[in-house]
Design a protein around this motif. Structure first.
Motif, PDB file in Angstrom:
ATOM      1  N   GLN A 148      29.605  61.999  56.761  1.00 47.91           N
ATOM      2  CA  GLN A 148      29.315  61.660  55.368  1.00 47.91           C
ATOM      3  C   GLN A 148      30.579  61.232  54.635  1.00 47.91           C
ATOM      4  OE1 GLN A 148      27.112  65.164  53.916  1.00 47.91           O
ATOM      5  NE2 GLN A 148      25.410  63.784  53.551  1.00 47.91           N
ATOM      6  N   GLU A 204      23.719  64.292  45.919  1.00 45.18           N
ATOM      7  CA  GLU A 204      23.073  64.298  47.226  1.00 45.18           C
ATOM      8  C   GLU A 204      21.590  63.933  47.124  1.00 45.18           C
ATOM      9  OE1 GLU A 204      24.181  64.556  50.174  1.00 45.18           O
ATOM     10  OE2 GLU A 204      26.268  65.025  49.764  1.00 45.18           O
ATOM     11  N   ILE A 205      20.926  64.473  46.103  1.00 46.05           N
ATOM     12  CA  ILE A 205      19.503  64.206  45.927  1.00 46.05           C
ATOM     13  C   ILE A 205      19.228  63.828  44.479  1.00 46.05           C
ATOM     14  CG2 ILE A 205      18.777  65.745  47.788  1.00 46.05           C
ATOM     15  CD1 ILE A 205      18.072  67.827  45.680  1.00 46.05           C
ATOM     16  N   GLU A 211      14.088  57.840  41.651  1.00 45.80           N
ATOM     17  CA  GLU A 211      14.154  56.965  42.821  1.00 45.80           C
ATOM     18  C   GLU A 211      13.093  55.861  42.755  1.00 45.80           C
ATOM     19  OE1 GLU A 211      16.118  56.904  46.029  1.00 45.80           O
ATOM     20  OE2 GLU A 211      17.408  57.562  44.391  1.00 45.80           O
ATOM     21  N   PRO A 246      16.798  62.085  49.015  1.00 45.68           N
ATOM     22  CA  PRO A 246      18.224  61.748  49.075  1.00 45.68           C
ATOM     23  C   PRO A 246      18.511  60.536  48.203  1.00 45.68           C
ATOM     24  CG  PRO A 246      17.369  62.180  51.273  1.00 45.68           C
ATOM     25  CD  PRO A 246      16.180  62.155  50.357  1.00 45.68           C
ATOM     26  N   THR A 247      19.595  60.577  47.485  1.00 46.05           N
ATOM     27  CA  THR A 247      19.913  59.501  46.544  1.00 46.05           C
ATOM     28  C   THR A 247      19.988  58.157  47.262  1.00 46.05           C
ATOM     29  OG1 THR A 247      21.199  61.076  45.234  1.00 46.05           O
ATOM     30  CG2 THR A 247      21.561  58.729  44.808  1.00 46.05           C
ATOM     31  N   ALA A 249      17.537  56.688  48.821  1.00 45.27           N
ATOM     32  CA  ALA A 249      16.698  56.606  50.021  1.00 45.27           C
ATOM     33  C   ALA A 249      15.707  55.448  49.937  1.00 45.27           C
ATOM     34  CB  ALA A 249      15.956  57.925  50.236  1.00 45.27           C
ATOM     35  N   LEU A 303      20.548  57.628  56.822  1.00 45.18           N
ATOM     36  CA  LEU A 303      19.538  58.396  56.102  1.00 45.18           C
ATOM     37  C   LEU A 303      19.080  59.591  56.946  1.00 45.18           C
ATOM     38  CD1 LEU A 303      17.846  58.543  53.527  1.00 45.18           C
ATOM     39  CD2 LEU A 303      16.132  57.094  54.643  1.00 45.18           C
ATOM     40  N   ARG A 306      21.687  62.322  56.801  1.00 44.20           N
ATOM     41  CA  ARG A 306      21.678  63.060  55.538  1.00 44.20           C
ATOM     42  C   ARG A 306      20.549  64.081  55.507  1.00 44.20           C
ATOM     43  NH1 ARG A 306      21.602  58.699  50.926  1.00 44.20           N
ATOM     44  NH2 ARG A 306      21.797  60.560  49.615  1.00 44.20           N
ATOM     45  N   TYR A 307      19.404  63.714  56.079  1.00 42.69           N
ATOM     46  CA  TYR A 307      18.266  64.637  56.097  1.00 42.69           C
ATOM     47  C   TYR A 307      18.545  65.875  56.953  1.00 42.69           C
ATOM     48  CZ  TYR A 307      14.488  62.530  53.418  1.00 42.69           C
ATOM     49  OH  TYR A 307      13.681  62.099  52.398  1.00 42.69           O
ATOM     50  N   LEU A 310      19.830  68.249  54.515  1.00 44.00           N
ATOM     51  CA  LEU A 310      19.058  68.501  53.308  1.00 44.00           C
ATOM     52  C   LEU A 310      17.676  69.091  53.560  1.00 44.00           C
ATOM     53  CD1 LEU A 310      19.901  65.178  51.415  1.00 44.00           C
ATOM     54  CD2 LEU A 310      20.862  67.446  50.967  1.00 44.00           C
ATOM     55  N   SER A 311      17.139  68.952  54.761  1.00 46.31           N
ATOM     56  CA  SER A 311      15.752  69.339  54.992  1.00 46.31           C
ATOM     57  C   SER A 311      15.532  69.759  56.434  1.00 46.31           C
ATOM     58  CB  SER A 311      14.825  68.158  54.642  1.00 46.31           C
ATOM     59  OG  SER A 311      13.482  68.438  54.979  1.00 46.31           O
TER      60      SER A 311
END
Length: 335
Positions: A148, A204-205, A211, A246-247, A249, A303, A306-307, A310-311
């Protein structure tokens, strides 16, 4: 930490349970146990261990530990799983010794013995497995964080891509002479996009609603620039509150559609965006355009990375000769 088992996890469990089973076989041989006990007890131990570990990794930990819902209930259910599997194993072992099950120890002692047996059989493999998963998750976090950091500059550069700006300025130049009102709208939408990208570059989100506002503005630029070559349909008849992505996305998904699909003849690029309680799904028909090696979905790769931070869920991609479909999970902070 992702509790889903991978290939190396199954290999590790196979080795641990296999070695333990061999020790049990040796112990049975030393004590001179009957053949029936070999045939019944060892498979029962293996089966109960697999069931208990499966319940822990696929049901108990994901639903009660990772989501931080109820630690007291987590402990109670863990004790129940260990007791139940240990009780069944002890009962089968009691029967295989040709004992009358009606003479099995009184219930409270049987349950206590079952708990001890379950903890003994499952504790070591489960502990080793969780240690491995924790180490892997920490290693993955460090790797993704490093990636990142390397991608931050690339992300900012892509957001302020000179080609993107150059193309939009060319479009504006054409609009000013042909449609001044639309040129003003185009400038307004473009400024909103850049303002959003600059304001959210460290986030981050972002809220799903924000969005989707970005998506509306971005689609306006695409359709103004390319006319009706790209058609978009959005189904967003749900409540956007407490839903995050995610920002950037959505922008990445739309960029992927335009980057990898060009209109050929009357074959327009049709894209639908469906939003439900848990997923945002983007589907588009594919055009027969050969992409270059430097444009093989790096935005989607980033992407996905990043997930992983985050998830628990990750993006799902389905592709056929005529259609490309990607679903990204909605992040809910209240969980």
């Amino acid at each position: 930490m992702n509790t889903k088992l991978n290939k190396s996890d199954f290999i590790l469990l196979g080795i641990i349970i296999g070695v333990t089973s061999l020790f049990n076989v040796w112990q049975y041989y030393v004590y001179g146990n009957d053949l029936l006990e070999y045939i019944v007890d060892i498979p029962t131990y293996i089966l109960m261990a697999i069931i208990a570990i499966g319940l822990f990794m696929y049901w108990l930990l994901p639903n009660f530990l990772l989501k931080k819902t109820n630690y007291f209930l987590l402990i109670i259910l863990a004790i129940f799983i260990l007791t139940a599997t240990g009780f069944i194993e002890n009962l089968v072992g009691y029967w295989s010794c040709e004992n009358d099950c009606r003479t099995y120890p009184i219930w409270h002692k049987a349950l206590l013995d079952g708990l001890f047996a379950g903890a003994d059989n499952v504790g070591i493999p489960l502990g080793i497995l969780l240690t491995k998963k924790f180490y892997e998750s920490q290693t993955q976090v460090i790797k993704i964080q490093k990636q990142q950091k390397e991608n931050e500059l690339k992300l900012l550069r892509s957001q302020l891509d000179p080609h993107f700006l150059f193309n939009n300025l060319n479009t504006l130049d054409a609009l000013i002479d042909s449609n001044a009102e639309k040129a003003k709208e185009y400038i307004n939408r473009l400024s909103l996009i850049y303002r959003y990208l600059i304001q959210t570059k460290d986030a981050e989100i972002m809220e799903l609603s924000e969005e989707m506002n970005l998506a509306d503005n971005y689609m306006f630029l695409i359709q103004t620039r390319f006319g009706d070559d790209y058609n978009f349909h959005i189904n967003k008849n749900i409540d956007f509150s407490d839903k995050f992505l995610p920002t950037g996305a959505i922008q990445a998904l739309l960029e992927n559609v335009v980057k990898h699909n060009k209109v050929i003849g009357d074959n327009k690029v049709q894209t639908s965006i469906a939003i439900d309680e848990d997923w945002v799904t983007v589907v588009n028909n594919k055009s027969k355009v050969i992409t270059t090696n430097d444009s093989l979905g790096t935005g989607l790769i980033n992407l996905k990375a990043r997930y992983q931070l985050l998830s628990v869920e990750t993006p799902r991609i389905e592709e056929s000769e005529t259609e490309f479909k990607i679903s990204i999970p909605i992040i809910k902070l209240s969980n």
